[in-house]
Design a protein around this motif. Structure first.
Motif: not given
Length: 163
Positions: A20-30
């Motif tokens: 979930v943290i990884a998905v959140a990091l990738i979403a913020v980057a996007a």
């Protein structure tokens, strides 16, 4: 079909919280990449422009998100300790109180409340002592920012009493 109940087999399951943290990091980057793309080439004659640092930050977040996802999928994160909710609630409550009190009571009192509640979260439950200390520190910060640096912070009755 054999079932392996060894500790190694349990460790190999993906860590859902880390995913979930990884998905959140990738979403913020996007989101950062998307927002930077709207800026366009404002300063195309220079190598470093207003999009350089946000692109670096987004790239770093993307790398960290991918790395976190890989480690989570492998199950390589160490087992987390039990989280005590009391201290977390004190700190989150302090942040909420600061946001609610900032406009009506000003920076010094609102941030003093945050200071006292954070201290309570870390085990210092003497609010009669930490609240005035927090207000005093916050008032000094308000004076530095508002009077010396000429930056606006919300003022309240305490600030109006002195200035």
């Amino acid at each position: 079909m054999s079932t392996d109940s060894s500790p190694k087999a349990a460790k190999r399951r993906p860590d859902r919280a880390a995913l979930v943290i990884a998905v959140a990091l990738i979403a913020v980057a996007a989101v950062i990449f998307w927002d930077v793309s709207r800026l366009g080439a404002i300063a195309s004659y220079a190598r470093i422009g207003p999009t350089t640092v946000p692109n670096l930050v987004a790239g770093g977040l993307l790398v960290l998100g991918i790395w976190t996802a890989i480690e989570a999928w492998r199950g390589d994160f160490p087992e987390r300790e039990h989280q005590e909710m009391g201290p977390v609630l004190w700190i989150v409550g302090g942040l909420a109180a600061q946001m609610l009190l900032l406009k009506p009571l000003g920076f010094s009192i609102a941030t003093g409340v945050l200071f006292a509640m954070t201290a309570a979260g870390f085990g210092k439950r003497k609010l009669w002592l930490t609240l005035p200390i927090g207000i005093a520190f916050s008032f000094v910060v308000w004076v530095i920012f508002t009077r010396l640096l000429q930056l606006h912070l919300p003022s309240g009755p305490l600030e109006a009493l002195f200035f």
